[in-house]
Design an enzyme around this catalytic site. Sequence first.
Site, PDB file in Angstrom:
ATOM      1  N   GLU A 117      -5.564  -5.345  10.645  1.00 42.93           N
ATOM      2  CA  GLU A 117      -4.573  -4.284  10.790  1.00 42.93           C
ATOM      3  C   GLU A 117      -4.806  -3.551  12.108  1.00 42.93           C
ATOM      4  OE1 GLU A 117      -2.596  -3.011   6.983  1.00 42.93           O
ATOM      5  OE2 GLU A 117      -4.366  -1.776   7.172  1.00 42.93           O
ATOM      6  N   ASN A 128       0.862  -1.189   0.000  1.00 43.31           N
ATOM      7  CA  ASN A 128       0.000   0.000   0.000  1.00 43.31           C
ATOM      8  C   ASN A 128       0.895   1.233   0.000  1.00 43.31           C
ATOM      9  OD1 ASN A 128      -1.867   2.015   0.443  1.00 43.31           O
ATOM     10  ND2 ASN A 128      -2.238   1.474   2.601  1.00 43.31           N
ATOM     11  N   HIS A 139      -9.646   0.779   5.126  1.00 38.03           N
ATOM     12  CA  HIS A 139      -8.329   0.986   5.755  1.00 38.03           C
ATOM     13  C   HIS A 139      -8.507   1.927   6.950  1.00 38.03           C
ATOM     14  CE1 HIS A 139      -4.208   2.293   6.364  1.00 38.03           C
ATOM     15  NE2 HIS A 139      -3.837   1.224   5.696  1.00 38.03           N
ATOM     16  N   SER A 152       3.228  -2.185  10.264  1.00 34.90           N
ATOM     17  CA  SER A 152       4.686  -2.119  10.438  1.00 34.90           C
ATOM     18  C   SER A 152       5.400  -3.418  10.054  1.00 34.90           C
ATOM     19  CB  SER A 152       5.037  -1.696  11.870  1.00 34.90           C
ATOM     20  OG  SER A 152       4.536  -0.395  12.119  1.00 34.90           O
ATOM     21  N   GLY A 203       2.734  -1.270   4.283  1.00 33.75           N
ATOM     22  CA  GLY A 203       2.699   0.158   3.951  1.00 33.75           C
ATOM     23  C   GLY A 203       4.090   0.692   3.699  1.00 33.75           C
ATOM     24  N   LYS A 211       0.018   4.284  -0.186  1.00 33.10           N
ATOM     25  CA  LYS A 211      -0.655   5.443   0.441  1.00 33.10           C
ATOM     26  C   LYS A 211      -0.519   6.676  -0.452  1.00 33.10           C
ATOM     27  CE  LYS A 211       0.420   3.402   4.890  1.00 33.10           C
ATOM     28  NZ  LYS A 211       0.102   3.469   6.294  1.00 33.10           N
ATOM     29  N   GLU A 228      -6.866   4.332   8.029  1.00 36.67           N
ATOM     30  CA  GLU A 228      -6.678   5.768   7.755  1.00 36.67           C
ATOM     31  C   GLU A 228      -7.942   6.363   7.138  1.00 36.67           C
ATOM     32  OE1 GLU A 228      -2.951   5.404   5.620  1.00 36.67           O
ATOM     33  OE2 GLU A 228      -1.992   4.815   7.495  1.00 36.67           O
ATOM     34  N   GLY A 254       2.045   2.222  10.679  1.00 37.38           N
ATOM     35  CA  GLY A 254       2.938   3.365  10.519  1.00 37.38           C
ATOM     36  C   GLY A 254       3.641   3.775  11.810  1.00 37.38           C
TER      37      GLY A 254
HETATM   38  C1  PEP Z   1      -0.903  -0.041   5.809  1.00 39.72           C
HETATM   39  O1  PEP Z   1      -0.860   1.027   5.227  1.00 39.72           O
HETATM   40  O2  PEP Z   1      -1.842  -0.815   5.594  1.00 39.72           O
HETATM   41  C2  PEP Z   1       0.168  -0.385   6.756  1.00 39.72           C
HETATM   42  C3  PEP Z   1       0.087  -1.519   7.381  1.00 39.72           C
HETATM   43  O3  PEP Z   1       1.184   0.528   6.915  1.00 39.72           O
HETATM   44  P1  PEP Z   1       2.619   0.270   7.641  1.00 39.72           P
HETATM   45  O4  PEP Z   1       3.158  -1.014   7.062  1.00 39.72           O
HETATM   46  O5  PEP Z   1       3.433   1.455   7.251  1.00 39.72           O
HETATM   47  O6  PEP Z   1       2.353   0.161   9.091  1.00 39.72           O
END
Ligand code: PEP
Length: 258
Positions: free
Chosen positions: A171, A13, A99, A217, A238, A15, A101, A177
């Site tokens: 998630e 992803n 998601h 992460s 991400g 973003k 976010e 993040g």
């Molecule tokens: C995501 O955007 O779905 C995500 C898991 O981000 P990150 O890996 O940066 O935590």
Amino acid sequence: MIPDLRRPLIVGNWKMNNTVAESIKLVTALKHLLVDSPHIDVAVAPPFTALYSVSVALSDTNMSLAAQNMFWEEDGAFTGEISGAFLKDVGCEMVLVGHSERRNLFGETDKMVNQKLQAALKSDLIPIVCVGENLAQREKDSTLDVIEAQMRVAFSDVAMHDFEKMVLAYEPVWAIGTGKNATPQQAGEVHHFMRTWLMKHYDAPTANRIRILYGGSVKPENAPALMKETHVDGLLVGGASLDSDSFAKIVKFEERMS
Ligand code: PEP
């Protein structure tokens, strides 16, 4: 016993990162690094503006294109929104839905997630439906209640034959993040709960076919231990997907294990 039905799926992803030129550079590097990954499914989710160019770049590969969001209406006066048909038109096969976010920054509710995933299925897109608890909910020990409530509303009126076309992603919001990933045990517990929920509400063969990804992460260092969990069928990555070497390392490790 879990049947060997679930091919690992790793989704990057991106973003709100990467111009068209940057997206082409990243996907071109990935194509070279991942030229030999026949046992694993890989998808990338660039921003809307780069979808078409990335789709062209991916046309001679097995990698799939995913969008990061969509609207549930088909067309009309919805300024700034993008329909499922538009995503198909530029070559998308998958779309992220719900998601955290989108939920936290843009007010998406479970009901909206349900509308979006129903629209995605109608447009012949594979929805990757994200659920997860925040830190306060985990600390209150209500993680599984939160996941249950999100799944109940998000999946209301989804028929069994449609369910088979979906991908789910756990998630934990506190891990996205932040550099803090769930431990494999924490991820494994929630994935097991999600699969059991699917068995109760659909049936065992359906539940055993559905891929449940972990996101939060993920990095080359923690991906192998997370993927060892029985019910972790893939990863939603991400930050680490913005670096071709990191993303390719995650994919290649899984390819060797598959
Ligand atoms: C995501 O955007 O779905 C995500 C898991 O981000 P990150 O890996 O940066 O935590």
